[in-house]
Design an enzyme around this catalytic site. Structure first.
Site, mmCIF file in Angstrom:
data_model
loop_
_atom_site.group_PDB
_atom_site.id
_atom_site.type_symbol
_atom_site.label_atom_id
_atom_site.label_comp_id
_atom_site.label_asym_id
_atom_site.label_seq_id
_atom_site.Cartn_x
_atom_site.Cartn_y
_atom_site.Cartn_z
ATOM 1 C CE LYS A 121 -4.493 0.825 0.344
ATOM 2 N NZ LYS A 121 -5.558 -0.120 -0.039
HETATM 3 N N1 GLU Z 1 -7.347 0.100 -3.156
HETATM 4 C C1 GLU Z 1 -8.112 -1.061 -3.456
HETATM 5 C C2 GLU Z 1 -8.154 -1.986 -2.253
HETATM 6 O O1 GLU Z 1 -7.976 -1.570 -1.134
HETATM 7 C C3 GLU Z 1 -7.662 -1.744 -4.742
HETATM 8 C C4 GLU Z 1 -6.239 -2.199 -4.776
HETATM 9 C C5 GLU Z 1 -5.769 -2.684 -6.139
HETATM 10 O O2 GLU Z 1 -6.550 -2.706 -7.060
HETATM 11 O O3 GLU Z 1 -4.586 -3.030 -6.225
HETATM 12 O O4 GLU Z 1 -8.447 -3.137 -2.379
#
Ligand code: GLU
Length: 418
Positions: free
Chosen positions: A106
């Site tokens: 993240k």
């Molecule tokens: N931000 C989204 C999540 O928390 C998508 C992450 C992604 O597509 O890599 O799942």
């Protein structure tokens, strides 16, 4: 004074409980308690008035046992290292539950993007991309949108990364605009996944959609889409909220109209219809409903909220909306909680499709994307449902057991280097 909420501690507590339920020794899963890599960057950015402002950003790579790191980038004034670490771990668990070949990561920048002009936002995004460049890449770590980031921002990330490489690399980031390698169906995928999982749970409980009332906290990409799709599936949506507050009507809201209203940039405090009441966040979360979908930020369903909550089902559209203490109260009250790592996995699943299409230089059509999404979400639901029922425990424990089981097995097969 009560201890400040820390999402990483929250994650560790749930991890320990699920590992214990699986009968694991600490040595079996200790690696999952620590992110594999953490990067903090400071970024001077030239503002429109000529001044320089320094922003802080993060990229955390939690676990790569199952594949390249994957996870979104969040722009929010409260972003800090502990939040990004927790969100990275949740991505590892989410990808493992969905059974897609990714690890978890993240990123985030501590900024309220509403205070930036579009040019400033672009300069900050390109600077951040340059600063995390040593970590990201289509084979290593693939960012995506998260809170307050969107397709346009993903496009700038792809362009900046490609400029450094000297050629176009669409697979470095997902959630891009369609014209430059985005996948059809990606913008609504998380909300669609929430809808699929909600209807699947209703089916298992023998309840029909048209007999259910739904309340959604958050009208962003996830909450807005989930509310509209559940409304179209026949549910009665009786309450929704955004940053400006909530609206409530026990006879049901017209979600097509409300979606159009919020998508054109309006706030719900300015929405009015006969029979509609404006309510605050606490009233929204604790109102009499059948399904509550928190689709905003972490730490929303706290002990105080849980004590007053009246819903029968919670489907976590947001990451980490429920505290561990609140979870215990919800369990005692017999409320079904579909955890974030299952409920909101639709986004990363279609990110996975986008990445596969990029690597293959192909574009699938919407029916293919939605059908594959449905299959993966339903399989994940079944795995979690079975794991929870086998141990007679909550769906959260079931989901974590599925995830940890897969991660620990992969780690064991791979062994510890050197
Ligand atoms: N931000 C989204 C999540 O928390 C998508 C992450 C992604 O597509 O890599 O799942």
């Amino acid at each position: 004074m009560s201890k400040k909420y820390n999402p990483y501690d929250n994650m560790l507590e749930v991890l320990d409980s699920a590992a214990c339920m699986l009968g694991l020794e600490e040595d079996d899963y200790i690696g999952l308690k620590y992110p594999e890599r953490e990067l903090k960057v400071s970024m001077p950015v030239k503002m429109d008035d000529g001044s320089i402002k320094v922003f802080e950003g993060y990229r955390v790579q939690h676990c790569s046992a199952l594949g390249p790191y994957k996870g979104g980038i969040r722009y929010h004034q409260n972003v800090d290292m502990d939040e990004v670490k927790a969100l990275a771990a949740w991505m590892s668990f989410k990808c493992a539950v969905a059974n897609i070949p990714y690890g978890g990561a993240k990123g985030g920048i501590t900024v309220d993007p509403k205070n930036l002009s579009k040019d400033e936002l672009e300069r900050l995004t390109r600077k951040f991309t340059a600063m995390i460049l040593p970590l990201i890449g289509p084979e290593t770590d693939i960012p995506a949108p998260d809170v307050n980031t969107n397709a346009e921002i993903m496009g700038w990330i792809m362009d900046t990364y490609s400029a450094f490489k000297g050629y176009t690399v669409p697979g470095v980031v997902t959630g891009k605009p369609l014209e430059i390698g985005g996948s059809i169906g990606r913008p609504e995928a998380t909300g669609r996944g929430v809808m699929i999982i909600t209807l699947e749970l209703l089916k298992r409980l023998g309840i029909t959609a048209k007999d259910t009332r739904v309340v959604v906290q958050g009208m962003g990409n996830v909450g807005g889409t989930a509310a509209r799709l559940l409304y179209q599936a026949g549910c009665k949506v009786i309450g929704v909220s955004d940053v400006s507050g909530g609206i409530y009507n026990p006879d049901g809201l017209d979600m097509d109209k409300i979606s159009d209203f919020t998508q054109s940039g309006h706030l719900l405090e300015d929405y009015d219809q006969p029979g509609l009441k404006h309510i605050d966040n606490f009233e929204l979360l604790t109102c009499d409903t059948d399904i509550l979908i928190p689709a905003a930020l972490e730490n929303q369903i706290t002990e105080d909220v849980a004590k007053e909550i009246k819903t029968k089902i919670i489907v976590e559209g947001a990451n980490g909306p429920t505290t561990v203490a609140a979870d215990k109260i919800l369990d005692e009250k017999g409320i079904y909680v579909v955890p974030d790592i299952l409920a909101n996995a639709g986004g990363v699943v279609v990110s996975y499709f986008e990445w596969v299409q990029n690597l293959q230089r192909m574009a699938w059509d919407i029916d293919v994307v939605n059908a594959k999404l449905e299959t993966i979400m339903k399989n994940a639901f079944e795995d979690v449902w079975q794991a929870a029922n086998e141990k007679n425990t909550t769906m959260r424990m079931g989901a974590y057991m599925v995830a940890i089981g897969r991660l620990v097995k992969a780690k064991k097969i791979r062994g510890i280097f050197p």
